[in-house]
Design an enzyme around this catalytic site. Structure first.
Site, PDB file in Angstrom:
ATOM      1  N   LYS A 137       0.636  -1.046  -0.306  1.00 54.97           N
ATOM      2  CA  LYS A 137      -0.359   0.228   0.012  1.00 54.97           C
ATOM      3  C   LYS A 137       0.396   0.931   0.311  1.00 54.97           C
ATOM      4  O   LYS A 137       2.002   1.429   0.246  1.00 54.97           O
ATOM      5  CB  LYS A 137      -0.884   0.101   1.451  1.00 54.97           C
ATOM      6  N   LYS A 160      -1.873  -1.495  -4.092  1.00 52.22           N
ATOM      7  CA  LYS A 160      -2.787  -0.429  -3.722  1.00 52.22           C
ATOM      8  C   LYS A 160      -2.180   1.264  -3.815  1.00 52.22           C
ATOM      9  O   LYS A 160      -1.306   1.183  -3.077  1.00 52.22           O
ATOM     10  CB  LYS A 160      -4.201  -0.588  -2.668  1.00 52.22           C
TER      11      LYS A 160
HETATM   12  C1  PBG Z   1      -6.316   3.484   5.066  1.00 53.74           C
HETATM   13  C2  PBG Z   1      -7.477   3.430   3.785  1.00 53.74           C
HETATM   14  C3  PBG Z   1      -7.504   3.993   2.667  1.00 53.74           C
HETATM   15  C4  PBG Z   1      -7.917   3.802   2.043  1.00 53.74           C
HETATM   16  C5  PBG Z   1      -9.102   3.235   3.013  1.00 53.74           C
HETATM   17  N1  PBG Z   1      -8.268   2.710   3.816  1.00 53.74           N
HETATM   18  C6  PBG Z   1      -6.027   5.000   2.458  1.00 53.74           C
HETATM   19  C7  PBG Z   1      -5.511   6.576   3.538  1.00 53.74           C
HETATM   20  O1  PBG Z   1      -5.734   6.875   3.536  1.00 53.74           O
HETATM   21  O2  PBG Z   1      -4.540   6.391   3.938  1.00 53.74           O
HETATM   22  C8  PBG Z   1      -8.362   4.763   0.398  1.00 53.74           C
HETATM   23  C9  PBG Z   1      -9.563   3.628  -0.325  1.00 53.74           C
HETATM   24  C10 PBG Z   1      -9.339   4.866  -1.578  1.00 53.74           C
HETATM   25  O3  PBG Z   1      -8.752   5.997  -1.848  1.00 53.74           O
HETATM   26  O4  PBG Z   1     -10.292   4.875  -2.592  1.00 53.74           O
HETATM   27  N2  PBG Z   1      -6.683   2.420   5.799  1.00 53.74           N
END
Ligand code: PBG
Length: 335
Positions: free
Chosen positions: A203, A257
């Site tokens: 991620k 991601k």
């Molecule tokens: C963090 C989380 C994020 C997303 C889902 N869970 C990113 C973040 O704020 O760092 C982002 C998903 C998206 O942008 O669709 N636990």
């Protein structure tokens, strides 16, 4: 290839492109509803279906409106939804305590959906950012460092709570080191042998998450960037190390991601490990397609299917996408 094979006119690649039937036969990848995971935002209140400004067509649903979500998923042959909470500000604190409340939005949503006893998988995020007043995925030291091992203890509790509420897939998206092993050990100890653990292994610290942070209300209060735990987008060797560790610690599935800018990472991981690999087409990617389509600069349906198919070509087994329902409708109507 032999010299003869390379030569024109014996070799004409256009032969297998001349009509739809032959293109179908030689097609290397295809997208089906089995490949789609639909993310859902949950909010407080009753009878709420509230459109997210930066994500037109995506809504926050109150728990009592989730029947509609389940019906849509089943009707369109989606087999997995992913739940994300939009926690009201007054329930956030520096430790993300609401994450451990059995009455929080996600536990309530799990109860509501599971009582319907339908064939629909539910995936829940493990991370503290929707619950912390500072917007970080972990808890902070006095000098605002994100504390790894202390955060892991909370993530283990959050995971057990979700497992107790019958989450089918638990998905740590926090990027703390060592959490997969700790969560897996604790699930095993407590008898949750069948809980699937999906690790957001790779991620990245990305600019594409803006609309999501808006949707869960963590944008305004995020006090700094997430670069000390999310990955540097310049790297992919590091993603392979993350994945190797998570597989060894007991992950069943891994996630990359964001999506489209990271297809090379998906491809490297899939080629290296042959392990179930999912991808997340994130909120900023969704918002970009929507904005261009609304200006009639691109054709939305074509772009949705082309992008999702390119995830399959890169090696993703499934894709989490805010376009899941739109894509399913397109796929189902062409069958
Ligand atoms: C963090 C989380 C994020 C997303 C889902 N869970 C990113 C973040 O704020 O760092 C982002 C998903 C998206 O942008 O669709 N636990």
């Amino acid at each position: 290839m032999s010299e003869l094979q390379e030569k024109y006119p014996n070799n004409r690649l256009r032969r297998t492109r001349q009509s739809q039937w032959i293109r179908n036969l030689v097609s290397e990848n295809s997208l089906s509803t089995n490949d789609l995971i639909w993310p859902i935002f949950i909010c407080e209140g009753s009878n709420v279906k509230d459109e997210i400004d930066s994500m037109p067509g995506v809504y926050r649903y109150s728990v009592d409106r989730l029947n509609e979500v389940v019906d849509q998923a089943l009707l369109n042959k989606i087999s997995l939804i992913a739940l994300f909470p939009s926690t009201p500000k007054e329930k956030k604190d520096s430790l993300g305590s609401e994450a451990l409340s059995p009455d929080n939005l996600i536990c309530s949503a799990l109860k509501k959906i599971k009582e319907k006893k339908v064939e629909l998988g539910i995936m829940c995020d493990v991370a503290l950012d929707p619950y912390t007043s500072h917007g970080h995925d972990g808890i902070l030291s006095e000098d605002n460092q994100i504390l790894n091992d202390e955060t892991n203890k909370i993530l283990v509790k959050q995971s057990l709570l979700l497992a107790e509420h019958h989450a089918d897939i638990i998905a740590p998206s926090d990027m703390m080191d060592g959490r997969i092993g700790l969560i897996r050990n604790n699930l095993e100890d407590k008898g949750f042998k069948n809980t699937i653990l999906l690790s957001y292994s790779a991620k990245y610290a990305s600019g594409f998450y803006g609309p999501f942070r808006d949707a869960v209300g963590s944008l305004d209060n995020l006090i700094s960037d997430k670069k000390t735990y999310q990955m540097d987008y310049a790297n992919s060797d590091e993603a392979l190390r993350e994945v190797a560790i998570d597989i060894a610690e007991g992950a069943d599935i891994i996630m990359v991601k964001p999506g489209i800018s990271y297809l090379d990472v998906i491809h490297r991981i899939k080629s290296e490990y042959n392990f179930p690999t999912f991808a997340y087409q994130v909120s900023g990617e969704y918002a970009m397609v929507k904005a261009a389509a609304r200006n009639n600069w691109i054709e939305e349906e074509k772009i949705i299917i082309e992008q999702l198919t390119s995830f399959k070509r890169a090696g993703a087994n499934a894709i989490l996408s805010y376009f899941a329902i739109d894509a399913a409708k397109i796929i189902n109507s062409s069958n």
